[in-house]
Design a protein around this motif. Structure first.
Motif, short mmCIF file in Angstrom:
data_model
loop_
_atom_site.label_atom_id
_atom_site.label_comp_id
_atom_site.label_asym_id
_atom_site.label_seq_id
_atom_site.Cartn_x
_atom_site.Cartn_y
_atom_site.Cartn_z
N GLY A 252 49.37 54.44 53.38
CA GLY A 252 49.21 53.95 54.64
C GLY A 252 49.99 55.22 55.24
N SER A 253 51.02 55.87 54.81
CA SER A 253 51.68 56.92 55.50
C SER A 253 50.76 58.14 55.81
CB SER A 253 52.83 57.66 54.66
OG SER A 253 52.16 58.41 53.57
N ALA A 254 49.56 58.08 55.35
CA ALA A 254 48.49 58.95 55.85
C ALA A 254 48.27 58.99 57.18
CB ALA A 254 47.37 59.30 54.96
N ILE A 255 48.51 57.93 57.87
CA ILE A 255 48.13 57.63 59.05
C ILE A 255 48.82 58.39 60.03
CG2 ILE A 255 49.27 55.50 59.63
CD1 ILE A 255 45.84 56.37 60.87
N ALA A 256 50.32 58.87 59.61
CA ALA A 256 51.09 59.81 60.34
C ALA A 256 50.36 60.81 60.82
CB ALA A 256 52.38 59.90 59.47
N TYR A 257 49.34 61.21 60.17
CA TYR A 257 48.50 62.29 60.74
C TYR A 257 48.15 62.25 62.24
CZ TYR A 257 43.62 63.84 61.33
OH TYR A 257 42.46 64.49 61.86
N GLY B 199 43.55 67.20 47.93
CA GLY B 199 44.46 66.17 48.57
C GLY B 199 44.60 64.80 48.00
N LEU B 200 43.42 64.32 47.47
CA LEU B 200 43.35 63.04 47.04
C LEU B 200 44.07 62.99 45.69
CD1 LEU B 200 39.59 61.87 47.98
CD2 LEU B 200 41.63 60.92 49.01
N VAL B 201 43.72 63.95 45.12
CA VAL B 201 44.29 64.05 43.74
C VAL B 201 45.79 63.95 43.91
CG1 VAL B 201 44.59 65.59 41.79
CG2 VAL B 201 42.58 65.35 42.73
N ILE B 202 46.27 64.67 44.73
CA ILE B 202 47.81 64.79 44.76
C ILE B 202 48.45 63.55 45.31
CG2 ILE B 202 49.70 65.67 46.36
CD1 ILE B 202 48.35 68.65 45.82
N TYR B 203 47.56 62.74 46.07
CA TYR B 203 48.08 61.48 46.42
C TYR B 203 48.04 60.29 45.44
CZ TYR B 203 48.53 61.75 51.87
OH TYR B 203 49.14 61.93 52.97
N PHE B 204 46.96 60.85 44.56
CA PHE B 204 47.03 59.90 43.24
C PHE B 204 48.07 60.09 42.54
CE2 PHE B 204 44.94 59.35 39.26
CZ PHE B 204 44.61 57.94 39.11
N LEU B 205 48.42 61.40 42.35
CA LEU B 205 49.57 61.56 41.19
C LEU B 205 50.91 61.11 41.95
CD1 LEU B 205 48.75 65.49 40.29
CD2 LEU B 205 48.42 63.37 38.97
N TRP C 5 38.72 54.20 35.68
CA TRP C 5 39.85 55.34 36.27
C TRP C 5 39.11 56.03 37.66
CZ3 TRP C 5 44.76 56.00 35.91
CH2 TRP C 5 45.34 55.38 34.95
N LEU C 6 37.81 55.90 37.60
CA LEU C 6 37.20 56.16 39.07
C LEU C 6 37.73 55.16 40.03
CD1 LEU C 6 35.45 58.58 39.44
CD2 LEU C 6 33.44 57.05 39.43
N MET D 49 43.92 54.08 44.49
CA MET D 49 45.29 54.56 44.81
C MET D 49 45.30 55.96 45.65
SD MET D 49 46.69 53.83 41.06
CE MET D 49 48.24 54.45 41.13
N THR D 50 44.29 56.29 46.41
CA THR D 50 44.32 57.20 47.37
C THR D 50 44.00 56.65 48.77
OG1 THR D 50 42.17 57.71 46.69
CG2 THR D 50 43.51 59.08 45.94
N PRO D 51 44.81 57.26 49.89
CA PRO D 51 44.64 56.95 51.06
C PRO D 51 43.22 56.85 51.68
CG PRO D 51 46.32 58.73 50.96
CD PRO D 51 45.32 58.73 49.69
#
Lengths: 272, 241
Positions: A175-180, A209-215, B83-84, B90-92
């Motif tokens: 949800g913090s992505a909405i801080a955009y 970006g998605l990968v980093i959020y996932f991590l 995992w997909l 798990m991503t925004p």
């Protein structure tokens, strides 16, 4: 395909912009941590109030929970951003003006209030699953209210509520992505979007970006699983964290929920 | 819509509001509220509800497909699908919306993109609900289908899924509600859903109190009764078991 041939170029651009991206990432991490801590405090306070037998505590807690859950995060954010500061404008003498002047803090408050209200439900539900005998025992020992909550009730409820709190914290990170959309707050999503302007190769950056959020979400999940293992060990229901992490073969594997699983209602799974 | 014309980039900066101007006007203006209400309600019905209903339909169907795939595919393939789904879950959704927006700019309408992204995102949640539901079907039922030498397709269609679906309805309802409350995220791809419409109405007039309060109250009025209904359904199903 052109897209795959350009990959080295994408990484070059990412490398050149890494300072700004790291700044944005740091803002996102701060939003998640401060927002998460605020949400936790609100969740415990409202959860204890909503679970209390007194109507005077229960009714206001229920209203607050339903309002902060029911209006969407974005509406709550806009309320805090546009309407709350009006109070200070009409009454210039009010203290703590700095809070409403910092859009970052308003973002933290929006996240904390919204997810705190969700968390309050989880706290209340896990308090009701603590066996009744435990409550009666604390009364029999004439423990004071703070004492029995801190020493007896909460430690047992804590182990039960961690999986739902984990999901909520991951939700809060997302949800913090909405801080955009918040002016003057450049979170990770905002920086990623800035990156598109000079480079116009948004596709790969958004993916990274998605990968980093996932991590980040995985880090939260692993951290909370460690907390859960510790909480269970303290209740005598599982091995200690040190035993789990040690390379020596272990007898019992702790029951932990898999990464980021959505919260399951008791009717959906488990017992037949 | 032009490339630079994303609504989120030109949102009003609250730190630039003129304080003297604010003090001259009332906190709440009924005329503005009454004027704004129809356009906000219209955006609610035309976009917010549309996205929620279609998104929920996509999520409910796709979620079941994902759940069945994870349970029936051979191990490595099932692992990839799992995992997909985890990755999408798990991503925004905000970043996913922006990602899809730039990737398919000019080929798909933003509204359609929004519906698809919401549908796929929530499908990954609903697949977990279905999986739990399928796993709660008693083992004897599976054994019975083997004893009756039913084909796998028939087993799934006639025995497993009808039993699994029953217990999943309340959780699916909860996810539909949370999708409903997430629809304002569409602001980042410029879809004129309710909150976007509210701020588009309020910004030129510098009136924010009325429009956002109306938007919030509509959200409350729609989500609270639904949540109570879902809760009741859940209790009744739990009782029936």
């Amino acid at each position: 395909m052109e897209f795959f041939e350009d990959w080295p170029g994408y990484f070059q651009v990412l490398w050149n912009w890494s300072d700004r991206l790291l700044d944005g990432l740091w803002v996102t991490i701060q939003l998640s941590i401060y927002g998460g801590l605020l949400a936790f405090v609100i969740a415990v306070a409202l959860g204890l109030m909503a679970g209390s037998p007194s109507l005077w505590l229960r009714a206001p807690a229920r209203v607050l929970i339903e309002v902060f859950r029911g209006i969407s995060l974005v509406v709550l954010l806009f309320w805090l951003m546009y309407i709350l500061p009006l109070l200070w404008m009409y009454n210039p003498g009010l203290p703590f003006r700095g809070i409403v002047e910092s859009t970052f803090l308003l973002g933290v408050f929006a996240l904390g209030l919204n997810y705190g209200a969700y968390g309050a439900e989880a706290v209340r539900a896990s308090l009701t699953t603590v066996p009744k005998g435990q409550w009666e025992a604390t009364t029999a020992l004439s423990m004071s209210w703070p004492h029995k909550i801190r020493r007896v009730i909460f430690p047992q409820a804590w182990a039960l509520m961690i999986p739902s709190l984990t999901n909520l914290w991951v939700h809060l990170l997302k949800g913090s992505a909405i801080a955009y959309v918040i002016p003057l707050v450049s979170d990770f999503t905002a920086q990623l979007n800035q990156l598109r302007r000079p480079t116009d190769i948004w596709f790969s950056h958004a993916f990274i970006g998605l990968v980093i959020y996932f991590l980040l979400a995985l880090v939260i999940t692993v951290f909370m699983q460690a907390l859960e293992a510790r909480a269970k060990h303290k209740l005598g229901r599982g091995p200690s964290l040190r035993e789990i992490l040690s390379p020596a073969p272990k007898a019992v594997i702790p029951e932990t929920s898999p990464a980021g699983q959505p919260q399951q209602k008791s009717t959906a799974g488990g017992e037949r | 819509m032009s490339l630079e014309n994303l609504y989120a980039q030109e949102i009003d900066d609250p730190t630039l509001i003129d304080e003297e101007e604010v003090r001259r006007t009332p906190f709440w203006d009924w005329d503005v509220a009454i004027d704004a209400f129809p356009s906000i309600l219209e955006a609610f019905i035309k976009y917010t509800l549309l996205v929620t209903v279609l998104g929920t339909l996509i999520a409910a169907v796709l979620g079941l497909v994902i759940a069945v795939l994870i349970l029936t595919l051979p191990k490595p393939l099932a692992w990839i699908v799992k995992w997909l789904a985890n990755f999408i879950r798990m991503t925004p959704i905000v970043v996913q919306l922006i990602f899809v927006f730039w990737a398919f700019l000019g080929t798909i309408e933003p509204l359609t993109m929004g519906i698809i992204v919401f549908g796929v995102h929530y499908a990954t949640y609903m697949s977990e609900v279905y999986r739990a539901g399928i796993e709660s079907v008693p083992k004897g039922q599976w054994e019975a289908t083997t004893a009756l030498s039913m084909s796998p397709v028939r087993t799934w269609q006639k025995v497993v899924i009808p039993q699994a679906l029953r217990s999943t309805v309340p959780s699916l309802g909860n996810y539909a509600i949370s999708m409903f409350k997430d629809t304002p995220f569409l602001i980042v791809i410029g879809v004129a859903e309710m909150v976007t419409a509210a701020s588009a109405y309020g910004a030129p007039l510098s009136r924010h109190t009325e429009v956002y309060t109306i938007a919030g109250l509509i959200f409350l009025a729609a989500s609270y009764p639904t949540a109570v209904l879902v809760n009741r359904l859940e209790k009744r199903l739990a009782y029936a078991h």
